[in-house]
Design a protein around this motif. Structure first.
Motif, PDB file in Angstrom:
ATOM      1  N   LEU A  73       0.816  -1.212   0.000  1.00 22.47           N
ATOM      2  CA  LEU A  73       0.000   0.000   0.000  1.00 22.47           C
ATOM      3  C   LEU A  73       0.851   1.264   0.000  1.00 22.47           C
ATOM      4  CD1 LEU A  73      -3.070   0.611   2.331  1.00 22.47           C
ATOM      5  CD2 LEU A  73      -1.438   2.402   1.842  1.00 22.47           C
ATOM      6  N   ASP A  74       1.755   1.379   0.959  1.00 24.40           N
ATOM      7  CA  ASP A  74       2.461   2.640   1.190  1.00 24.40           C
ATOM      8  C   ASP A  74       3.328   3.037  -0.005  1.00 24.40           C
ATOM      9  OD1 ASP A  74       1.271   2.476   3.646  1.00 24.40           O
ATOM     10  OD2 ASP A  74       3.079   1.863   4.709  1.00 24.40           O
ATOM     11  N   GLN A  75       4.121   2.087  -0.482  1.00 28.64           N
ATOM     12  CA  GLN A  75       4.994   2.393  -1.613  1.00 28.64           C
ATOM     13  C   GLN A  75       4.185   2.664  -2.888  1.00 28.64           C
ATOM     14  OE1 GLN A  75       5.387  -0.256   0.432  1.00 28.64           O
ATOM     15  NE2 GLN A  75       7.285   0.240   1.523  1.00 28.64           N
ATOM     16  N   SER A  76       3.069   1.967  -3.059  1.00 28.59           N
ATOM     17  CA  SER A  76       2.226   2.206  -4.234  1.00 28.59           C
ATOM     18  C   SER A  76       1.669   3.618  -4.223  1.00 28.59           C
ATOM     19  CB  SER A  76       1.079   1.191  -4.288  1.00 28.59           C
ATOM     20  OG  SER A  76       1.566  -0.129  -4.456  1.00 28.59           O
ATOM     21  N   ALA A  77       1.197   4.064  -3.072  1.00 29.45           N
ATOM     22  CA  ALA A  77       0.669   5.425  -2.983  1.00 29.45           C
ATOM     23  C   ALA A  77       1.751   6.446  -3.278  1.00 29.45           C
ATOM     24  CB  ALA A  77       0.080   5.664  -1.598  1.00 29.45           C
ATOM     25  N   SER A  78       2.959   6.217  -2.759  1.00 27.66           N
ATOM     26  CA  SER A  78       4.037   7.182  -2.929  1.00 27.66           C
ATOM     27  C   SER A  78       4.524   7.243  -4.370  1.00 27.66           C
ATOM     28  CB  SER A  78       5.199   6.820  -1.997  1.00 27.66           C
ATOM     29  OG  SER A  78       6.171   7.837  -1.963  1.00 27.66           O
ATOM     30  N   LEU A  79       4.495   6.130  -5.086  1.00 28.34           N
ATOM     31  CA  LEU A  79       5.041   6.078  -6.440  1.00 28.34           C
ATOM     32  C   LEU A  79       4.008   6.295  -7.539  1.00 28.34           C
ATOM     33  CD1 LEU A  79       7.468   3.131  -5.790  1.00 28.34           C
ATOM     34  CD2 LEU A  79       8.172   5.285  -6.860  1.00 28.34           C
ATOM     35  N   LEU A  80       2.756   5.926  -7.295  1.00 36.04           N
ATOM     36  CA  LEU A  80       1.755   5.893  -8.367  1.00 36.04           C
ATOM     37  C   LEU A  80       0.763   7.042  -8.344  1.00 36.04           C
ATOM     38  CD1 LEU A  80       0.891   2.067  -8.233  1.00 36.04           C
ATOM     39  CD2 LEU A  80       2.560   3.208  -9.712  1.00 36.04           C
ATOM     40  N   SER A  81       0.768   7.852  -7.303  1.00 38.67           N
ATOM     41  CA  SER A  81      -0.260   8.881  -7.152  1.00 38.67           C
ATOM     42  C   SER A  81      -0.099  10.018  -8.160  1.00 38.67           C
ATOM     43  CB  SER A  81      -0.234   9.458  -5.739  1.00 38.67           C
ATOM     44  OG  SER A  81      -0.732   8.541  -4.802  1.00 38.67           O
ATOM     45  N   THR A  82      -1.219  10.672  -8.453  1.00 39.55           N
ATOM     46  CA  THR A  82      -1.243  11.868  -9.287  1.00 39.55           C
ATOM     47  C   THR A  82      -2.042  12.949  -8.578  1.00 39.55           C
ATOM     48  OG1 THR A  82      -3.196  11.050 -10.474  1.00 39.55           O
ATOM     49  CG2 THR A  82      -1.051  10.579 -11.449  1.00 39.55           C
ATOM     50  N   ASP A  83      -1.762  14.207  -8.930  1.00 35.72           N
ATOM     51  CA  ASP A  83      -2.469  15.331  -8.309  1.00 35.72           C
ATOM     52  C   ASP A  83      -3.977  15.155  -8.424  1.00 35.72           C
ATOM     53  OD1 ASP A  83      -0.417  16.975  -7.334  1.00 35.72           O
ATOM     54  OD2 ASP A  83      -0.008  17.760  -9.336  1.00 35.72           O
ATOM     55  N   GLY A  84      -4.684  15.408  -7.308  1.00 38.07           N
ATOM     56  CA  GLY A  84      -6.133  15.422  -7.338  1.00 38.07           C
ATOM     57  C   GLY A  84      -6.791  14.067  -7.444  1.00 38.07           C
ATOM     58  N   HIS A  85      -6.039  12.996  -7.208  1.00 39.84           N
ATOM     59  CA  HIS A  85      -6.590  11.649  -7.343  1.00 39.84           C
ATOM     60  C   HIS A  85      -6.134  10.759  -6.190  1.00 39.84           C
ATOM     61  CE1 HIS A  85      -6.862  13.142 -11.474  1.00 39.84           C
ATOM     62  NE2 HIS A  85      -7.777  12.223 -11.696  1.00 39.84           N
ATOM     63  N   ALA A  86      -6.979   9.787  -5.856  1.00 40.60           N
ATOM     64  CA  ALA A  86      -6.560   8.656  -5.036  1.00 40.60           C
ATOM     65  C   ALA A  86      -6.112   7.540  -5.975  1.00 40.60           C
ATOM     66  CB  ALA A  86      -7.714   8.192  -4.150  1.00 40.60           C
ATOM     67  N   VAL A  87      -5.472   6.518  -5.411  1.00 43.00           N
ATOM     68  CA  VAL A  87      -5.030   5.363  -6.192  1.00 43.00           C
ATOM     69  C   VAL A  87      -5.831   4.147  -5.760  1.00 43.00           C
ATOM     70  CG1 VAL A  87      -3.103   3.842  -6.763  1.00 43.00           C
ATOM     71  CG2 VAL A  87      -2.688   6.269  -6.407  1.00 43.00           C
ATOM     72  N   PHE A  88      -6.631   3.602  -6.675  1.00 46.52           N
ATOM     73  CA  PHE A  88      -7.368   2.369  -6.414  1.00 46.52           C
ATOM     74  C   PHE A  88      -6.471   1.211  -6.816  1.00 46.52           C
ATOM     75  CE2 PHE A  88     -11.030  -0.504  -7.974  1.00 46.52           C
ATOM     76  CZ  PHE A  88     -11.064  -1.174  -6.767  1.00 46.52           C
ATOM     77  N   LEU A  89      -6.066   0.407  -5.839  1.00 47.83           N
ATOM     78  CA  LEU A  89      -5.047  -0.610  -6.059  1.00 47.83           C
ATOM     79  C   LEU A  89      -5.563  -1.994  -5.703  1.00 47.83           C
ATOM     80  CD1 LEU A  89      -2.010  -1.322  -6.606  1.00 47.83           C
ATOM     81  CD2 LEU A  89      -1.638  -0.926  -4.151  1.00 47.83           C
ATOM     82  N   ASP A  90      -5.361  -2.925  -6.630  1.00 52.97           N
ATOM     83  CA  ASP A  90      -5.586  -4.347  -6.385  1.00 52.97           C
ATOM     84  C   ASP A  90      -4.253  -4.917  -5.934  1.00 52.97           C
ATOM     85  OD1 ASP A  90      -5.740  -7.141  -6.602  1.00 52.97           O
ATOM     86  OD2 ASP A  90      -7.168  -7.059  -8.256  1.00 52.97           O
ATOM     87  N   CYS A  91      -4.152  -5.278  -4.671  1.00 52.96           N
ATOM     88  CA  CYS A  91      -2.872  -5.693  -4.115  1.00 52.96           C
ATOM     89  C   CYS A  91      -2.482  -7.112  -4.509  1.00 52.96           C
ATOM     90  CB  CYS A  91      -2.893  -5.563  -2.588  1.00 52.96           C
ATOM     91  SG  CYS A  91      -3.077  -3.851  -2.029  1.00 52.96           S
ATOM     92  N   ARG A  92      -3.367  -7.858  -5.134  1.00 53.98           N
ATOM     93  CA  ARG A  92      -2.992  -9.170  -5.666  1.00 53.98           C
ATOM     94  C   ARG A  92      -2.275  -9.025  -6.997  1.00 53.98           C
ATOM     95  NH1 ARG A  92      -7.213 -13.900  -5.480  1.00 53.98           N
ATOM     96  NH2 ARG A  92      -6.127 -14.195  -3.484  1.00 53.98           N
ATOM     97  N   THR A  93      -2.825  -8.215  -7.875  1.00 50.44           N
ATOM     98  CA  THR A  93      -2.289  -8.104  -9.236  1.00 50.44           C
ATOM     99  C   THR A  93      -1.379  -6.896  -9.427  1.00 50.44           C
ATOM    100  OG1 THR A  93      -4.143  -6.765 -10.020  1.00 50.44           O
ATOM    101  CG2 THR A  93      -4.408  -9.171 -10.098  1.00 50.44           C
ATOM    102  N   GLN A  94      -1.392  -5.960  -8.484  1.00 48.41           N
ATOM    103  CA  GLN A  94      -0.707  -4.676  -8.582  1.00 48.41           C
ATOM    104  C   GLN A  94      -1.320  -3.769  -9.649  1.00 48.41           C
ATOM    105  OE1 GLN A  94       3.807  -5.430  -8.413  1.00 48.41           O
ATOM    106  NE2 GLN A  94       3.624  -3.370  -7.580  1.00 48.41           N
TER     107      GLN A  94
END
Length: 411
Positions: free
Chosen positions: A200-221
């Motif tokens: 979760l934590d690293q995905s949020a830090s690396l994948l986020s964009t301005d004005g958006h949350a990141v919807f992440l499937d942690c099984r498939t990435q």
């Protein structure tokens, strides 16, 4: 167990970090030029570059990541910045603006778990993982400055890991994708720091964009950005840092993970993500009461994440408050990772105009978040401060956060 509903994701993109203009500075932040100047003052020469990576607020989806479930974090406008210069020898010299430790020198030819201590375990852990993967990293100088509060459940450690991983990915020409860098940071956290966290934590830090949350499937990435335009709705997310410090490398977090793994084993599934709410009554007859409560939190939390994504698309952020509050009740009662300070922050915010509130992060301290109409912000802030004083708790740190850009090169 039957297969639960699955979300829709676009085809994954492969990305590498690229230079980009930094977002507006958070309190206490240094500009890229100031970070570079501090590096030069400390090490006597200019760095090869400056990289930054944000902390995160997890909007909803707690402890679901290592259960191969769903999460919905967003990066915040508080971040870690690193300036790095490669050296011709095998020595790493590191300096942090935290405390008065001075320059820490490490012989990389003897780099091992035993030589990575304190705050240096985070950057050196990333270097160790990259070298294990075959990335050629020799000596280097590194300066770290961060505005992400430590121990507050806002992923200060992941911010460091992702900034460092991004820096060496660029400097060494490793060509790793953002998803691969996520796993580098997670492995450093798990194997070097000793914290059994998910992605979760690293995905949020690396994948986020301005004005958006990141919807992440942690099984498939697989991930997709979810619009979270709080300002347009007249809303703000307040963070209440309770000042009750938590640490993922301690027993409570590991015990919860062990309970989840036990539940999955008894129920005969790969991970708790594969259990549906309809199967919970059957599960209750197979598990001891404590393990069942842990399982019930994960199963219902996965559903709340999916529901939150759907509600955001249909009605916007003003309609998700009840889901946030239900998440906190589940963490308090079923997963038992809250504390009196977090509960007081949530209850006080709700009683003074918040649409929803919950603890965020691994638990056992850290921060709560509250979704609040802008018109009620001052009232909520004042009420929480007074409530903490009345309970004899340490005064909290309260600040607003906005969905921000993920890790990138800034200088």
């Amino acid at each position: 167990m039957t297969e639960p509903r699955q979300p829709e994701f676009p085809a994954p993109e492969t990305t590498t970090t690229q230079p980009a203009a930094p977002a507006g500075p958070a309190p206490g932040a240094l500009s890229p030029e100031e970070v570079s100047a501090r590096f030069t003052d400390i090490f006597g020469a200019a760095p090869d570059g400056v990289w930054t990576a944000p902390g995160r607020v997890n909007l909803i989806g707690e402890h679901t990541d290592y259960n191969e479930g769903f999460v919905l974090p967003f990066a915040i406008d508080r971040s870690a910045a690193v300036a790095v210069r490669l050296r011709d020898d095998k020595t790493a010299r590191l300096f942090s603006s935290y405390g008065d430790q001075g320059v820490v020198a490490v012989d990389l030819t003897t780099l091992s778990h035993g030589t990575m201590r304190g705050w240096t375990a985070y950057p050196l852990g990333v270097v160790w993982v990259l070298r294990q993967m075959g990335v050629e990293i020799g000596g280097f100088d590194l300066f770290l400055h961060s505005t992400v509060p430590t121990g507050a459940g806002l992923s200060s450690s992941a911010a460091i890991e992702c900034a460092v991983a991004s820096a060496f990915n660029d400097l060494c020409g490793a060509g790793l994708t953002a998803n691969e860098l996520v796993l580098v940071g997670q492995r450093a956290e798990n194997e070097v720091v000793g914290a059994p966290t998910g992605i979760l934590d690293q995905s949020a830090s690396l994948l986020s964009t301005d004005g958006h949350a990141v919807f992440l499937d942690c099984r498939t990435q697989e991930s997709k950005p979810v619009p979270l335009d709080l300002a347009a709705e007249g809303l703000v997310v307040l963070v209440v840092d309770t000042k009750v410090s938590h640490a993922h490398a301690t027993g409570g977090y590991a015990a919860r993970r062990a309970s989840c793994e036990l539940g999955a084993e008894v129920l005969g599934v790969q991970a708790l993500r594969d259990v549906t709410e309809a199967e919970l009554p059957e599960a209750a007859g197979l598990l001891d009461s404590e393990t069942f409560r842990r399982v019930r939190h994960i199963v219902t939390e996965d559903r709340r994440v999916l529901d939150t994504v759907a509600v955001l698309a249909d009605a916007g952020p003003s309609a998700i408050g009840a889901l946030l509050t239900a998440s906190h009740a589940s963490m308090r009662d079923d997963f038992e990772i809250s504390c009196p300070e977090l509960d007081l922050a949530v209850d006080t915010a709700l009683a003074n105009g918040a649409l929803g509130a919950r603890m965020t992060g691994g638990g056992f301290g850290g921060s709560a978040i509250a979704l609040i109409p802008v018109a009620e912000e001052a009232k909520v802030r004042d009420a929480v401060v007074r409530a903490f004083a009345g309970a004899g708790f340490t005064a909290p740190d309260i600040f607003a956060v906005s969905p921000a850009q993920g890790a990138r090169r800034v200088g």
